[in-house]
Design an enzyme around this catalytic site. Sequence first.
Site, PDB file in Angstrom:
ATOM      1  N   TYR A  90      40.492  38.279  30.630  1.00  0.00           N
ATOM      2  CA  TYR A  90      40.372  39.361  31.471  1.00  0.00           C
ATOM      3  C   TYR A  90      40.863  40.276  31.128  1.00  0.00           C
ATOM      4  O   TYR A  90      40.614  41.514  31.705  1.00  0.00           O
ATOM      5  CB  TYR A  90      40.872  38.766  33.102  1.00  0.00           C
ATOM      6  CG  TYR A  90      41.972  38.433  33.299  1.00  0.00           C
ATOM      7  CD1 TYR A  90      43.308  39.874  32.665  1.00  0.00           C
ATOM      8  CD2 TYR A  90      42.878  37.597  33.258  1.00  0.00           C
ATOM      9  CE1 TYR A  90      44.359  39.091  32.802  1.00  0.00           C
ATOM     10  CE2 TYR A  90      44.185  37.016  33.810  1.00  0.00           C
ATOM     11  CZ  TYR A  90      44.213  37.818  32.981  1.00  0.00           C
ATOM     12  OH  TYR A  90      46.144  37.480  32.847  1.00  0.00           O
ATOM     13  N   GLU A  91      41.586  40.036  29.654  1.00  0.00           N
ATOM     14  CA  GLU A  91      41.913  41.233  29.210  1.00  0.00           C
ATOM     15  C   GLU A  91      41.032  41.970  28.047  1.00  0.00           C
ATOM     16  O   GLU A  91      41.773  42.879  27.869  1.00  0.00           O
ATOM     17  CB  GLU A  91      43.313  40.938  28.401  1.00  0.00           C
ATOM     18  CG  GLU A  91      45.094  40.448  29.029  1.00  0.00           C
ATOM     19  CD  GLU A  91      45.396  40.302  28.642  1.00  0.00           C
ATOM     20  OE1 GLU A  91      46.682  40.702  28.220  1.00  0.00           O
ATOM     21  OE2 GLU A  91      45.442  38.834  28.044  1.00  0.00           O
ATOM     22  N   ALA A 118      49.746  29.213  35.743  1.00  0.00           N
ATOM     23  CA  ALA A 118      50.264  29.286  37.193  1.00  0.00           C
ATOM     24  C   ALA A 118      48.950  29.031  37.724  1.00  0.00           C
ATOM     25  O   ALA A 118      47.768  29.658  37.289  1.00  0.00           O
ATOM     26  CB  ALA A 118      50.837  30.655  37.459  1.00  0.00           C
ATOM     27  N   MET A 219      43.252  31.323  35.681  1.00  0.00           N
ATOM     28  CA  MET A 219      42.504  32.006  34.909  1.00  0.00           C
ATOM     29  C   MET A 219      42.682  32.050  33.536  1.00  0.00           C
ATOM     30  O   MET A 219      42.757  32.626  32.917  1.00  0.00           O
ATOM     31  CB  MET A 219      43.400  33.773  35.044  1.00  0.00           C
ATOM     32  CG  MET A 219      42.285  34.386  36.572  1.00  0.00           C
ATOM     33  SD  MET A 219      43.006  35.706  36.652  1.00  0.00           S
ATOM     34  CE  MET A 219      42.696  35.545  38.673  1.00  0.00           C
TER      35      MET A 219
END
Length: 285
Positions: A90-91, A118, A219
């Site tokens: 997502y970066e 996480a 993610m």
Amino acid sequence: MTPQAYYTLSDYDLAVEAVRARTSVQPKVGLILGSGLSSLAERVENADFIPYNEIPRFPQSEVAGHRNRFVAGTLEGVPILVMQGRIHYYEGHSMQAVTFPIRVMQRIGVKVLIVTNAAGGLNPSFSAGDVMLITDHINFMGMAGVHPLVGRNDEALGERFPDMSDAYDPQLCEAARQAARAHGLTLREGVYVGISGPSFETPAEVRMLQRLGADAVGMSTVGEVTVARHGGIRVLGFSGITNMLVKSEQSGQPVSHLEVLDIGQNVIAPKLESLVRSVLKTLHY
Ligand code: HPA
């Protein structure tokens, strides 16, 4: 952003050379520490710190809660290469960039990868603060084409069509169960589904992911594990359940990154440290 979408052996080996120049440790185990879980890196003995931005070709990450460096040293006497912070899709990175560090581990001699993340809880029997042993995953993005092994296959790295039937090593899973019993820790088990992010899930998406058979959603991880298996690295995975996505547990509170970091640091990281240390003591590589 990603400097390039595809890498070759010479890119990986340039990075490996740079890591070798900074440490005499010859790591056999790789450990990726997810959001809020990075404190274990501070426990590494005789540590050498190698920031990602000092390694050629290495993709750069800027997510809050990630230190973005390798820590090379020993933990429980095992030579280890810890990623204190990972690269996320997502970066804006390609999946090849996200998994670049796994190739560095492979080329440097890592035989076992312990991956942590996480994750949001989808299984209604879970609670925030639980640790889940990942017994399998759904590469949701990969199945839709966003897959790190798309492109020319280099047989020196792995085969064209890698088997994924035992992606999470049954023996390592058993070692984790035993470690949990020895420490009196509740260890959940289940399937992790990897999505792109960065938005958290809508209620409809939560219901869909539950119906697909997932117990936790996050993610990261699935690309890294896929590349590790392609490269013949055995994998053990843990999800820290930082928040529950099931309505009855949510008490009307939206999910926030700060909450993810807080539960990760204060509740999950100490449990993970016990589990990882115990498993390291049992390893043969
Ligand atoms: N969804 C996706 N990724 C996550 C979550 C979540 O609820 N919590 C931590 N990472």
